[in-house]
Design a protein around this motif. Structure first.
Motif, PDB file in Angstrom:
ATOM      1  N   PRO A 289      39.829  42.445  43.743  1.00  0.00           N
ATOM      2  CA  PRO A 289      40.449  41.225  44.260  1.00  0.00           C
ATOM      3  C   PRO A 289      40.127  41.044  45.744  1.00  0.00           C
ATOM      4  O   PRO A 289      39.980  42.035  46.483  1.00  0.00           O
ATOM      5  CB  PRO A 289      41.947  41.472  44.067  1.00  0.00           C
ATOM      6  CG  PRO A 289      42.048  42.547  43.044  1.00  0.00           C
ATOM      7  CD  PRO A 289      40.811  43.380  43.194  1.00  0.00           C
ATOM      8  N   PRO A 290      40.036  39.792  46.206  1.00  0.00           N
ATOM      9  CA  PRO A 290      39.707  39.535  47.611  1.00  0.00           C
ATOM     10  C   PRO A 290      40.674  40.192  48.595  1.00  0.00           C
ATOM     11  O   PRO A 290      40.258  40.654  49.656  1.00  0.00           O
ATOM     12  CB  PRO A 290      39.770  38.012  47.728  1.00  0.00           C
ATOM     13  CG  PRO A 290      39.574  37.504  46.339  1.00  0.00           C
ATOM     14  CD  PRO A 290      40.134  38.552  45.434  1.00  0.00           C
ATOM     15  N   GLY A 291      41.955  40.282  48.261  1.00  0.00           N
ATOM     16  CA  GLY A 291      42.925  40.918  49.152  1.00  0.00           C
ATOM     17  C   GLY A 291      42.659  42.406  49.335  1.00  0.00           C
ATOM     18  O   GLY A 291      42.876  42.951  50.425  1.00  0.00           O
TER      19      GLY A 291
ATOM     20  N   TYR B 186      30.999  55.136  57.082  1.00  0.00           N
ATOM     21  CA  TYR B 186      30.413  54.596  55.859  1.00  0.00           C
ATOM     22  C   TYR B 186      31.469  54.569  54.758  1.00  0.00           C
ATOM     23  O   TYR B 186      31.994  55.619  54.376  1.00  0.00           O
ATOM     24  CB  TYR B 186      29.224  55.441  55.404  1.00  0.00           C
ATOM     25  CG  TYR B 186      28.041  55.336  56.317  1.00  0.00           C
ATOM     26  CD1 TYR B 186      27.191  54.236  56.260  1.00  0.00           C
ATOM     27  CD2 TYR B 186      27.769  56.330  57.248  1.00  0.00           C
ATOM     28  CE1 TYR B 186      26.102  54.131  57.108  1.00  0.00           C
ATOM     29  CE2 TYR B 186      26.680  56.229  58.109  1.00  0.00           C
ATOM     30  CZ  TYR B 186      25.861  55.139  58.024  1.00  0.00           C
ATOM     31  OH  TYR B 186      24.792  55.044  58.871  1.00  0.00           O
ATOM     32  N   VAL B 187      31.771  53.397  54.241  1.00  0.00           N
ATOM     33  CA  VAL B 187      32.680  53.254  53.116  1.00  0.00           C
ATOM     34  C   VAL B 187      31.871  53.540  51.859  1.00  0.00           C
ATOM     35  O   VAL B 187      30.901  52.852  51.553  1.00  0.00           O
ATOM     36  CB  VAL B 187      33.298  51.838  53.066  1.00  0.00           C
ATOM     37  CG1 VAL B 187      34.166  51.684  51.826  1.00  0.00           C
ATOM     38  CG2 VAL B 187      34.103  51.576  54.332  1.00  0.00           C
ATOM     39  N   CYS B 188      32.275  54.586  51.133  1.00  0.00           N
ATOM     40  CA  CYS B 188      31.522  55.036  49.963  1.00  0.00           C
ATOM     41  C   CYS B 188      32.071  54.485  48.653  1.00  0.00           C
ATOM     42  O   CYS B 188      31.314  54.251  47.708  1.00  0.00           O
ATOM     43  CB  CYS B 188      31.526  56.561  49.885  1.00  0.00           C
ATOM     44  SG  CYS B 188      30.807  57.343  51.324  1.00  0.00           S
ATOM     45  N   ASN B 189      33.391  54.286  48.601  1.00  0.00           N
ATOM     46  CA  ASN B 189      34.019  53.883  47.346  1.00  0.00           C
ATOM     47  C   ASN B 189      35.370  53.271  47.652  1.00  0.00           C
ATOM     48  O   ASN B 189      36.052  53.684  48.598  1.00  0.00           O
ATOM     49  CB  ASN B 189      34.181  55.117  46.449  1.00  0.00           C
ATOM     50  CG  ASN B 189      34.502  54.755  45.027  1.00  0.00           C
ATOM     51  OD1 ASN B 189      34.248  53.654  44.573  1.00  0.00           O
ATOM     52  ND2 ASN B 189      35.055  55.717  44.302  1.00  0.00           N
ATOM     53  N   ILE B 190      35.762  52.289  46.839  1.00  0.00           N
ATOM     54  CA  ILE B 190      37.102  51.714  46.899  1.00  0.00           C
ATOM     55  C   ILE B 190      37.683  51.809  45.500  1.00  0.00           C
ATOM     56  O   ILE B 190      37.090  51.303  44.541  1.00  0.00           O
ATOM     57  CB  ILE B 190      37.084  50.248  47.362  1.00  0.00           C
ATOM     58  CG1 ILE B 190      36.406  50.113  48.718  1.00  0.00           C
ATOM     59  CG2 ILE B 190      38.503  49.699  47.410  1.00  0.00           C
ATOM     60  CD1 ILE B 190      36.141  48.670  49.135  1.00  0.00           C
ATOM     61  N   VAL B 191      38.810  52.480  45.374  1.00  0.00           N
ATOM     62  CA  VAL B 191      39.477  52.634  44.076  1.00  0.00           C
ATOM     63  C   VAL B 191      40.741  51.790  44.107  1.00  0.00           C
ATOM     64  O   VAL B 191      41.550  51.888  45.024  1.00  0.00           O
ATOM     65  CB  VAL B 191      39.825  54.114  43.800  1.00  0.00           C
ATOM     66  CG1 VAL B 191      40.620  54.254  42.518  1.00  0.00           C
ATOM     67  CG2 VAL B 191      38.562  54.946  43.750  1.00  0.00           C
ATOM     68  N   TRP B 192      40.910  50.951  43.087  1.00  0.00           N
ATOM     69  CA  TRP B 192      42.074  50.058  43.002  1.00  0.00           C
ATOM     70  C   TRP B 192      42.729  50.250  41.635  1.00  0.00           C
ATOM     71  O   TRP B 192      42.099  50.077  40.604  1.00  0.00           O
ATOM     72  CB  TRP B 192      41.635  48.608  43.190  1.00  0.00           C
ATOM     73  CG  TRP B 192      42.712  47.616  43.032  1.00  0.00           C
ATOM     74  CD1 TRP B 192      42.787  46.646  42.081  1.00  0.00           C
ATOM     75  CD2 TRP B 192      43.876  47.475  43.844  1.00  0.00           C
ATOM     76  NE1 TRP B 192      43.921  45.917  42.258  1.00  0.00           N
ATOM     77  CE2 TRP B 192      44.609  46.388  43.343  1.00  0.00           C
ATOM     78  CE3 TRP B 192      44.362  48.158  44.956  1.00  0.00           C
ATOM     79  CZ2 TRP B 192      45.812  45.981  43.911  1.00  0.00           C
ATOM     80  CZ3 TRP B 192      45.550  47.754  45.515  1.00  0.00           C
ATOM     81  CH2 TRP B 192      46.254  46.676  44.991  1.00  0.00           C
ATOM     82  N   TYR B 193      44.005  50.635  41.655  1.00  0.00           N
ATOM     83  CA  TYR B 193      44.746  50.855  40.414  1.00  0.00           C
ATOM     84  C   TYR B 193      45.386  49.572  39.899  1.00  0.00           C
ATOM     85  O   TYR B 193      45.800  49.532  38.746  1.00  0.00           O
ATOM     86  CB  TYR B 193      45.851  51.897  40.621  1.00  0.00           C
ATOM     87  CG  TYR B 193      45.337  53.229  41.101  1.00  0.00           C
ATOM     88  CD1 TYR B 193      44.386  53.932  40.393  1.00  0.00           C
ATOM     89  CD2 TYR B 193      45.819  53.778  42.278  1.00  0.00           C
ATOM     90  CE1 TYR B 193      43.915  55.155  40.841  1.00  0.00           C
ATOM     91  CE2 TYR B 193      45.373  55.008  42.734  1.00  0.00           C
ATOM     92  CZ  TYR B 193      44.429  55.680  42.010  1.00  0.00           C
ATOM     93  OH  TYR B 193      43.985  56.892  42.465  1.00  0.00           O
TER      94      TYR B 193
END
Length: 87
Positions: A21-23, A79-86
């Motif tokens: 999501p954009p947020g 460096y942003v490697c991963n974004i996890v969103w539950y």
């Protein structure tokens, strides 16, 4: 203010942010900007708490996800490697 910057770990930022999501993307970018502002000290932010450096994790949006990042002093970059969103 530091001269550090942040970037995604791949050439294709959609690999890291695709389907989020954009947020969530905006919050991850905000945190990455804050991490870049503190520079080399970002290597002590987040988990794991018993050492600095390496792949770090930082909660986003009250524990509903997290970002994983690397701090590379030689490049003056987070460096942003991963974004996890539950979500």
């Amino acid at each position: 203010m530091s001269d550090w910057r942040w970037d995604c770990n791949t050439d294709d930022s959609n690999y890291v942010t695709g389907g989020l999501p954009p947020g969530v993307i905006a919050e991850a970018e905000r945190i990455a900007t804050e991490l870049a502002a503190i520079g080399a000290d970002a290597a002590r932010v987040g988990r794991p708490t018993d050492r600095e450096g390496g792949l770090r994790e930082f909660d986003i949006l009250v524990g509903r996800g997290f970002i994983q990042f690397l701090v590379v002093p030689r490049h003056e970059c987070v460096y942003v490697c991963n974004i996890v969103w539950y979500g």
